[in-house]
Write an enzyme that holds these catalytic residues in place. Sequence first.
Site, PDB file in Angstrom:
ATOM      1  N   SER A  34     -76.611 150.328  31.461  1.00 47.35           N
ATOM      2  CA  SER A  34     -77.580 150.002  32.500  1.00 47.35           C
ATOM      3  C   SER A  34     -76.926 150.164  33.872  1.00 47.35           C
ATOM      4  O   SER A  34     -76.495 151.266  34.214  1.00 47.35           O
ATOM      5  CB  SER A  34     -78.141 148.596  32.267  1.00 47.35           C
ATOM      6  OG  SER A  34     -79.334 148.382  32.977  1.00 47.35           O
ATOM      7  N   MET A  35     -76.812 149.119  34.684  1.00 45.45           N
ATOM      8  CA  MET A  35     -76.135 149.251  35.966  1.00 45.45           C
ATOM      9  C   MET A  35     -74.745 149.851  35.790  1.00 45.45           C
ATOM     10  O   MET A  35     -74.286 150.663  36.609  1.00 45.45           O
ATOM     11  CB  MET A  35     -76.006 147.895  36.656  1.00 45.45           C
ATOM     12  CG  MET A  35     -75.201 147.936  37.959  1.00 45.45           C
ATOM     13  SD  MET A  35     -74.875 146.308  38.702  1.00 45.45           S
ATOM     14  CE  MET A  35     -73.547 145.736  37.638  1.00 45.45           C
TER      15      MET A  35
END
Length: 244
Positions: free
Chosen positions: A77-78
Amino acid sequence: MGEFTLFGFHHAGGGVSSFSGWQRALGPGVDVVPVALPGRGQDGRSPRYVDLDSLTEALAEDLGPGLSGRHVLYGHSMGALIAYRLARLRARRGQRLPERLIVGAFAAPHLRQSVDATQKLTDSELARWLIDTSDIRADLLSGTERLTAMLARLREDLRICRQHRGAQDTGEPLSCPVDVFAGADDPLVDGAGATGWRRHTSAGCTVHVIPGGHFFPRESKGVFFDELRSLLRSELTEPAVHMA
């Protein structure tokens, strides 16, 4: 000591505990190093970076010695965005790239990201978004103090993600392979978001679809680690050095 290092970059609002159990799951040959983002530790001494460029610069400096040897980057994700930006920074500097950039649960960086829509959410809406996109139970967010701290940390990380502007990402594709792991039922990353990574490498891109949602490494551990082990074994038998 393993034959190469896997640096792991966690999701928004997460921490190094996201990679708990990875060393045991991947076994010998690979050294798993969860990356503690500057300012997320308990000592209170490291600056907490709130912009993507300075965060990437700090990581490049902190991890520099480790990145000079054989390694792969995994970001979830991030963390996928941070790993990608780190690889791009090192490519611009003519430094060694990872044997593979492995990204999970994040759409290709030139596309509009689902996290952009979180900017105007209230705390209650953001909490619901967190529950809907993860395997966290609603009752774990019932404590006001804990919830407030978690949402504050999540907002800071999502703000960092929103600073990336894909339209400005005009550099040459990376010269290392990119492997994309995507949850079959991830509400934040669709098929186009996963396959879109192909434009960011000149060395080949493979998409691995795993049962589960946004946090498929926890939801489908067996399938995920089988696939990841197979991928990493190919690196052990086919050594390569990728320079920008």
